[in-house]
Design a protein around this motif. Structure first.
Motif: not given
Length: 311
Positions: A27-31, A35-45
């Protein structure tokens, strides 16, 4: 033997703790990954949206997909809410397990729980002949009678009219009134051996229609119902647990067994004289009747003697 069981239990505890630690780490690794990939996901969206905001067909398709997803999620949440309500009602009634049909995994779990509950306790059981629960090597009560403190069994009188109706209602050609008598003979023979070894086991025989097969061990109760024309082994099995507030169905079925056991019309079998003993509520004897089991035993012995040349 005890050391081996203790070692196995300790290994299971260590494995359970290791599994919980591994789950927490996952769970800690997934969290952290999310969190690390959210900025990249926002730019792609944003890039994707700038391309499709003027495409009417694509927008319509996206709206339909979003609507379908919302319908699916809302249906799942509503079903989960309904299931939780039913689970709360089941817990309130004391129902903790339900087995629609037996399988090897469920059978092992049921047998292990019954063995744990039978140690030093009183076994209360209602059935037809007890053959399926007592005689068979994999029977439910066979091992329980060896570890229990006391046992009270209520079985069907094989010479009664209801026993004949029960045998005739089943579709199995090998289930006959004579078969029911032979099975009861084997059950009584096993009980006699256990009584000779010092076990306190009492047996009563009822003559009315069988309704349930029930086993009570401590705070747990196993229940199956007899259906006309169907073998009880393939009927659903319900497990009830005693609740402190007495709101569950455990108390109801326990009282049902007590009423049956104290019923003056249900005689007790005398293992010494092979007679049915009718008693009053205070335990004083009213009368005795011959049971006629000797004749059934003689039939069984003749059948075995006739079958010896073919064995």
């Amino acid at each position: 033997m005890d050391k081996g069981k203790a070692l196995i239990a300790k290994l299971k505890d260590v494995g359970r703790e290791a599994g919980m630690l591994g789950l927490h780490g996952l769970v800690v690794v997934l969290s952290a990954g999310i969190a690390w990939s959210l900025p990249n996901i926002a730019r792609q969206f944003l890039t994707f949206w700038s391309r499709v905001e003027h495409e009417q067909v694509l927008l319509l398709a996206m709206e339909v997909c979003v609507a379908l997803c919302l319908i699916a999620v809302s249906s799942y949440l509503w079903q989960a809410f309904q299931d939780r309500r039913q689970a709360v009602m089941a817990r309130g009634a004391g129902l903790i397990s339900f087995f629609s049909s037996h399988n090897p995994v469920a059978d092992r779990a049921i047998r292990r729980l019954k063995q744990e509950q039978s140690l030093g306790r009183t076994v209360l059981a209602i059935g037809v002949t007890g053959h399926g629960t007592v005689i068979d090597d994999k029977a439910e009560i066979h091992a329980l009678l060896e570890t229990c403190l006391e046992a009270k069994l209520i079985l069907l009188n094989p010479f009664s009219e209801e026993a004949v109706r029960r045998a005739q209602s089943l579709s199995h050609l090998d289930v006959t009134p004579a078969r029911l008598r032979d099975e009861l003979v084997e059950t009584i023979s096993l009980i006699k051996r256990l009584r000779a070894a010092g076990k306190v086991i009492r047996l009563k025989l009822y003559s009315d229609r069988p309704h349930v097969r029930m086993i009570i061990l401590g705070d747990y109760l196993w229940l199956q119902h007899y259906h006309t024309g169907l073998d009880v082994r393939w009927m659903p099995e319900y497990v009830f647990q005693h609740k402190v507030d007495h709101h569950g169905l455990y108390t109801l079925f326990y009282q049902y067994f007590t009423k049956r056991w104290e019923n003056q019309d249900i005689p007790e079998y005398d293992f010494q004289t092979n007679e049915l003993v009718y008693r009053t509520r205070n335990g004083s004897e009213l009368r005795r009747e011959p049971f006629g089991l000797d004749q059934a035993e003689s039939h069984e012995e003749r059948d075995l003697a006739a079958a010896e040349p073919y064995l």
